[in-house]
Design a protein around this motif. Sequence first.
Motif, PDB file in Angstrom:
ATOM      1  N   MET A 113      -0.420   0.603  -8.448  1.00  0.00           N
ATOM      2  CA  MET A 113      -1.136   1.634  -7.688  1.00  0.00           C
ATOM      3  C   MET A 113      -0.252   2.161  -6.549  1.00  0.00           C
ATOM      4  O   MET A 113      -0.285   3.354  -6.237  1.00  0.00           O
ATOM      5  N   THR A 114       0.534   1.284  -5.940  1.00  0.00           N
ATOM      6  CA  THR A 114       1.465   1.725  -4.904  1.00  0.00           C
ATOM      7  C   THR A 114       2.502   2.672  -5.499  1.00  0.00           C
ATOM      8  O   THR A 114       2.810   3.714  -4.919  1.00  0.00           O
ATOM      9  N   THR A 115       3.006   2.329  -6.670  1.00  0.00           N
ATOM     10  CA  THR A 115       3.956   3.204  -7.356  1.00  0.00           C
ATOM     11  C   THR A 115       3.308   4.540  -7.698  1.00  0.00           C
ATOM     12  O   THR A 115       3.916   5.603  -7.515  1.00  0.00           O
ATOM     13  N   ALA A 116       2.072   4.508  -8.166  1.00  0.00           N
ATOM     14  CA  ALA A 116       1.356   5.733  -8.515  1.00  0.00           C
ATOM     15  C   ALA A 116       1.159   6.616  -7.282  1.00  0.00           C
ATOM     16  O   ALA A 116       1.328   7.835  -7.348  1.00  0.00           O
ATOM     17  N   LEU A 117       0.818   6.006  -6.163  1.00  0.00           N
ATOM     18  CA  LEU A 117       0.647   6.773  -4.929  1.00  0.00           C
ATOM     19  C   LEU A 117       1.955   7.435  -4.515  1.00  0.00           C
ATOM     20  O   LEU A 117       1.979   8.613  -4.159  1.00  0.00           O
ATOM     21  N   LYS A 118       3.045   6.697  -4.583  1.00  0.00           N
ATOM     22  CA  LYS A 118       4.356   7.259  -4.237  1.00  0.00           C
ATOM     23  C   LYS A 118       4.718   8.423  -5.165  1.00  0.00           C
ATOM     24  O   LYS A 118       5.219   9.448  -4.720  1.00  0.00           O
ATOM     25  N   GLY A 167       4.878  14.608  -5.689  1.00  0.00           N
ATOM     26  CA  GLY A 167       4.576  15.878  -6.330  1.00  0.00           C
ATOM     27  C   GLY A 167       4.011  15.803  -7.731  1.00  0.00           C
ATOM     28  O   GLY A 167       3.684  16.827  -8.312  1.00  0.00           O
ATOM     29  N   GLN A 168       3.900  14.626  -8.294  1.00  0.00           N
ATOM     30  CA  GLN A 168       3.357  14.521  -9.645  1.00  0.00           C
ATOM     31  C   GLN A 168       1.837  14.655  -9.631  1.00  0.00           C
ATOM     32  O   GLN A 168       1.182  14.336  -8.643  1.00  0.00           O
TER      33      GLN A 168
END
Length: 103
Positions: A69-74, A79-80
């Motif tokens: 989830m941290t990776t997804a937030l980043k 911009g994704q």
Amino acid sequence: MAFIASDEFQEWLGKTTAILPVAKDPNKLMQTFGADLPGFQRKNVKALIPRTYAPLTITPYLTIGNSEMTTALKDHLAGQDVNTVLREAGERVDKRIATEQGK
């Protein structure tokens, strides 16, 4: 910080900006929540904060989900598209959990 955490400031914030109060006992503050905002008139704003929260379920896979989830937030902040990053994070979590269970 004491002023920001005070009930008076939290009540004003809730009345004028519809930001949920940060307090140990938000019930008193929720009585005036959104009072100065037209869209909140005659609404059950107390329902925004649950009376009780579900217990935290800790599993061996919690850290996998948190890191993805941290990776997804980043990725989203870079911009994704939010739907894409959440779908990809879910796929990575599933794959990593399957790997862990196969050990």
